[in-house]
Design a protein around this motif. Structure first.
Motif, PDB file in Angstrom:
ATOM      1  N   SER A 271       0.846  -1.193   0.000  1.00 22.49           N
ATOM      2  CA  SER A 271       0.000   0.000   0.000  1.00 22.49           C
ATOM      3  C   SER A 271       0.877   1.238   0.000  1.00 22.49           C
ATOM      4  O   SER A 271       2.032   1.213   0.429  1.00 22.49           O
ATOM      5  CB  SER A 271      -0.937   0.011   1.210  1.00 22.49           C
ATOM      6  N   MET A 272       0.298   2.308  -0.509  1.00 22.04           N
ATOM      7  CA  MET A 272       0.981   3.598  -0.560  1.00 22.04           C
ATOM      8  C   MET A 272       0.040   4.642   0.021  1.00 22.04           C
ATOM      9  O   MET A 272      -1.130   4.711  -0.347  1.00 22.04           O
ATOM     10  CB  MET A 272       1.312   3.940  -2.017  1.00 22.04           C
ATOM     11  N   GLU A 273       0.546   5.416   0.968  1.00 29.24           N
ATOM     12  CA  GLU A 273      -0.221   6.518   1.542  1.00 29.24           C
ATOM     13  C   GLU A 273       0.497   7.802   1.153  1.00 29.24           C
ATOM     14  O   GLU A 273       1.670   7.984   1.485  1.00 29.24           O
ATOM     15  CB  GLU A 273      -0.269   6.378   3.069  1.00 29.24           C
TER      16      GLU A 273
ATOM     17  N   ASP B  63      -0.514  16.340   6.911  1.00 30.34           N
ATOM     18  CA  ASP B  63       0.364  15.183   7.096  1.00 30.34           C
ATOM     19  C   ASP B  63       1.369  15.183   5.953  1.00 30.34           C
ATOM     20  O   ASP B  63       1.036  14.877   4.812  1.00 30.34           O
ATOM     21  CB  ASP B  63      -0.458  13.888   7.097  1.00 30.34           C
ATOM     22  N   LEU B  64       2.611  15.540   6.235  1.00 29.85           N
ATOM     23  CA  LEU B  64       3.627  15.692   5.198  1.00 29.85           C
ATOM     24  C   LEU B  64       4.414  14.423   4.927  1.00 29.85           C
ATOM     25  O   LEU B  64       5.327  14.426   4.117  1.00 29.85           O
ATOM     26  CB  LEU B  64       4.584  16.832   5.581  1.00 29.85           C
ATOM     27  N   ASP B  65       4.065  13.340   5.616  1.00 29.19           N
ATOM     28  CA  ASP B  65       4.764  12.074   5.405  1.00 29.19           C
ATOM     29  C   ASP B  65       3.966  11.165   4.490  1.00 29.19           C
ATOM     30  O   ASP B  65       2.757  11.017   4.649  1.00 29.19           O
ATOM     31  CB  ASP B  65       4.993  11.350   6.739  1.00 29.19           C
ATOM     32  N   ALA B  66       4.654  10.564   3.544  1.00 26.60           N
ATOM     33  CA  ALA B  66       4.072   9.513   2.713  1.00 26.60           C
ATOM     34  C   ALA B  66       4.625   8.194   3.231  1.00 26.60           C
ATOM     35  O   ALA B  66       5.728   8.142   3.775  1.00 26.60           O
ATOM     36  CB  ALA B  66       4.444   9.725   1.253  1.00 26.60           C
ATOM     37  N   GLU B  67       3.852   7.116   3.070  1.00 30.21           N
ATOM     38  CA  GLU B  67       4.299   5.845   3.625  1.00 30.21           C
ATOM     39  C   GLU B  67       4.031   4.713   2.638  1.00 30.21           C
ATOM     40  O   GLU B  67       2.998   4.671   1.981  1.00 30.21           O
ATOM     41  CB  GLU B  67       3.569   5.568   4.942  1.00 30.21           C
ATOM     42  N   LEU B  68       4.996   3.822   2.553  1.00 27.34           N
ATOM     43  CA  LEU B  68       4.888   2.634   1.727  1.00 27.34           C
ATOM     44  C   LEU B  68       4.938   1.429   2.653  1.00 27.34           C
ATOM     45  O   LEU B  68       5.819   1.336   3.503  1.00 27.34           O
ATOM     46  CB  LEU B  68       6.049   2.570   0.727  1.00 27.34           C
TER      47      LEU B  68
END
Length: 124
Positions: free
Chosen positions: A78-80, A86-91
């Motif tokens: 998943s990719m957020e 919220d300045l963070d993206a998460e994989l």
């Protein structure tokens, strides 16, 4: 991307030939690096056979952990993306046999889309 971007947690694409040279001792004889990204000191590397996650440890980063994940073991990912506050993206990558996903955080970064696309190409 610049060194400054890497320090901020933004992924930057690495040269495949340089990465191939770095990994000659752990790659199979017919294995080749197809895409490589750096996130601060860590790396996400796509070869024609597997996903390699490199975790540099310690103050100097000389100690490294190599996590090798065959593409067939990736169950889902998943990719957020980032938002206004919220300045963070998460994989997140779920690997067969593990209860918790492998998680990588990016800061305000466009390359998370490239990495997610590469995961789709190799793992699906």
């Amino acid at each position: 991307m610049s060194i400054f971007d890497g320090l901020l947690g933004n992924a930057s694409e690495n040269d495949n030939q340089d990465t191939q040279q770095e990994l000659t001792r752990i790659l199979a004889s017919d294995e080749r690096v197809e895409k490589a990204y750096s996130i601060i000191r860590d790396q996400i590397i796509f070869t024609n056979k597997r996903l390699i996650l490199v975790d540099k440890q310690g103050v100097t980063g000389k100690k490294k952990e190599y996590l090798s994940v065959p593409y067939r073991s990736i169950e889902r990912f998943s990719m957020e993306t980032t938002g206004h506050f919220d300045l963070d993206a998460e994989l997140k990558i779920w690997v067969r046999g593990q209860t918790e996903p492998i998680s990588k955080t990016f800061r305000n970064d466009q390359n998370i889309h490239d990495i997610s696309r590469a995961l789709a190409e190799y793992a699906l």
